[in-house]
Design an enzyme around this catalytic site. Structure first.
Site, PDB file in Angstrom:
ATOM      1  N   GLY A 122     -12.086  -4.319   2.285  1.00 24.77           N
ATOM      2  CA  GLY A 122     -13.495  -3.994   2.537  1.00 24.77           C
ATOM      3  C   GLY A 122     -14.101  -3.093   1.470  1.00 24.77           C
ATOM      4  N   ARG A 127       0.828  -1.222   0.000  1.00 22.95           N
ATOM      5  CA  ARG A 127       0.000   0.000   0.000  1.00 22.95           C
ATOM      6  C   ARG A 127       0.857   1.265   0.000  1.00 22.95           C
ATOM      7  NH1 ARG A 127      -5.219  -1.226   3.972  1.00 22.95           N
ATOM      8  NH2 ARG A 127      -6.456  -2.285   2.376  1.00 22.95           N
ATOM      9  N   GLY A 172      -8.118  -9.059   0.413  1.00 24.84           N
ATOM     10  CA  GLY A 172      -6.860  -9.539   1.015  1.00 24.84           C
ATOM     11  C   GLY A 172      -6.479 -10.959   0.622  1.00 24.84           C
ATOM     12  N   LYS A 229     -17.399 -18.357   3.422  1.00 30.57           N
ATOM     13  CA  LYS A 229     -18.788 -18.247   3.872  1.00 30.57           C
ATOM     14  C   LYS A 229     -19.686 -17.469   2.922  1.00 30.57           C
ATOM     15  CE  LYS A 229     -18.020 -18.605   8.783  1.00 30.57           C
ATOM     16  NZ  LYS A 229     -18.023 -17.851  10.028  1.00 30.57           N
TER      17      LYS A 229
HETATM   18  C1  3PG Z   1      -8.616  -1.454   5.197  1.00 29.80           C
HETATM   19  O1  3PG Z   1      -7.530  -1.845   5.662  1.00 29.80           O
HETATM   20  O2  3PG Z   1      -9.367  -2.189   4.530  1.00 29.80           O
HETATM   21  C2  3PG Z   1      -8.983  -0.026   5.384  1.00 29.80           C
HETATM   22  O3  3PG Z   1      -7.900   0.706   5.854  1.00 29.80           O
HETATM   23  C3  3PG Z   1     -10.180   0.144   6.272  1.00 29.80           C
HETATM   24  O4  3PG Z   1      -9.901  -0.205   7.591  1.00 29.80           O
HETATM   25  P1  3PG Z   1     -11.105  -0.334   8.649  1.00 29.80           P
HETATM   26  O5  3PG Z   1     -11.867  -1.584   8.255  1.00 29.80           O
HETATM   27  O6  3PG Z   1     -10.474  -0.414  10.004  1.00 29.80           O
HETATM   28  O7  3PG Z   1     -11.975   0.889   8.488  1.00 29.80           O
END
Ligand code: 3PG
Length: 396
Positions: free
Chosen positions: A375, A34, A352, A195
């Site tokens: 996310g 990143r 991920g 899941k």
């Molecule tokens: C991530 O690593 O996906 C983002 O930085 C968001 O992190 P968070 O889920 O703690 O908001």
């Protein structure tokens, strides 16, 4: 609006929101991807003579300073990656931040402490947004992977300062547009992982958008169970059989071909090297666990990839972290990579586990685009708005 629209940035204080929520172990960054992916933006700003002020969060400190979640080691890692000094201020607002910024010369880089050390960050509190904005003349959002959060530094700032997308944000949005919003058709999606429960919205959105949907990994077992097949001791969310049925039905209504495994690699233990055997999905032994897709299923995925012009991938199709149950994921990934290299496929992947699986298959560099987001990538696949992106668009 991108950096191309930002005009002359010489001497300007540019607040750059990055997502340096990177894997750490014992105070050391263990994967700097990143950080590396924003270097083009940072170099561009440095060369333009801007005062570059990095804003970022790390972890989930819940609005209070937590020593273990300080950005200091990440500032050091950024300096190593950038090949130039990165100063550090122990607060992201107030006198501490202001005096560190006042000491900057044109082209210098400074990282401010974790924005989540203040409760106003996650609340997107107006006073906190203003305290952050007091430190900058221009805002650059380079944190696509945090764009699903409507926080002060990811969303609020875009309303109070001239706001631009950084180069990584631009690349992510461009790839996502090519992946689902305006893709070359047919589009195939591969969705795996353990899941169904974590990916219901995603599956519902995809069946309405893609031409073929491959379901693999542990979540495929729930679909096999819903179709009346025995899955032995495999991971299976039996209470979600009706949900799986509804997704099968929605796929049919939307003319989306649903591609489920036709065979599985079965073992009695979840262990690397466990004795294993491949069975058709109508003959899974009661004592066994499906840990990977079999060769016939790989052939079906490869055929679906051959028919497609665009691939969107989220989630491994088997327990890729333990050999030999990585074979299905590796074979499908290599097939997609070869089609991409041959110029036949636009391939976009994110999340991920997915990135780890593609790295494991040795094909990351051959995909058209690999997102840095976890996310945020999932929420985009779910068809949800991303507040960080929407705020930038509204400004534009
Ligand atoms: C991530 O690593 O996906 C983002 O930085 C968001 O992190 P968070 O889920 O703690 O908001």
């Amino acid at each position: 609006r991108t950096l191309d629209d930002a005009g002359d940035l010489k001497g300007k204080r540019v607040l750059v929101r990055v997502d340096f929520n990177v894997p750490m172990d014992g105070g050391r960054v263990t994967d700097a991807t990143r950080i590396q992916r924003v270097l083009p933006t940072l170099n561009e700003l440095v060369e333009a003579g801007a005062k570059v002020i990095l804003l970022a969060h790390f972890g989930r400190p819940k609005g209070k300073p937590v020593a273990a979640e300080s950005l200091r080691p990440i500032a050091e890692a950024t300096a190593r990656e950038l090949g130039r000094p990165v100063a550090f201020a122990e607060d992201c607002i107030g006198e501490t931040a202001a005096s560190a910024i006042a000491a900057l010369k044109d082209g210098d880089v400074l990282m401010l402490e974790n924005t989540r050390f203040h409760a106003g960050e996650e609340k997107n509190d107006k006073a906190f947004v203003e305290a952050l904005a007091a430190n900058g003349d221009v805002y650059v959002n380079e944190a696509f992977s945090a764009a699903h959060r409507a926080h002060a530094s990811t969303e609020g700032l875009a309303h109070v300062l001239p706001a631009y997308a950084g180069r990584l944000m631009q690349a992510e949005l461009d790839a996502l547009t090519k992946g689902l919003e305006a893709p070359a058709r047919p589009v195939v999606a591969i969705v795996g992982g353990s899941k169904v429960s974590t990916k219901i919205d995603l599956l519902k959105n995809l069946v309405a958008k893609v031409d073929a949907l491959v379901i693999g990994g542990g979540m495929a077992n729930t679909f096999l169970h819903a179709a009346g097949l025995g899955v032995g001791k495999s991971l299976c969310e039996r209470d979600l059989a009706a949900t799986a049925q509804a997704i099968i039905e929605a796929a049919r209504e939307n003319n989306c071909a649903l591609i489920l495994p036709v065979d599985g690699v079965v073992a009695e233990e979840f262990k690397a090297g466990a004795p294993h055997h491949t069975y058709g999905v109508d003959a899974i032994p009661e004592t066994g666990m499906i840990l990977d897709i079999g060769a016939l299923s790989v052939d079906r995925i490869s055929a679906a990839i051959d028919d497609a012009k665009t691939l969107v991938w989220n989630g491994p199709v088997g327990a890729f972290e333990i050999a030999p149950f990585d074979q299905g994921t590796v074979a499908a990934a290599r097939h997609a990579a070869a089609r991409t290299k041959a110029g036949k496929l636009v391939s976009v992947a994110g999340g991920g586990d997915t990135v780890a699986a593609l790295n494991h298959a040795g094909v990351s560099a051959d995909f058209t685009y690999i997102s840095t987001a976890g996310g945020a990538f999932l929420e985009w696949l779910e068809g949800k708005p991303l507040p960080g992106v929407d705020a930038l668009r509204r400004q534009a």
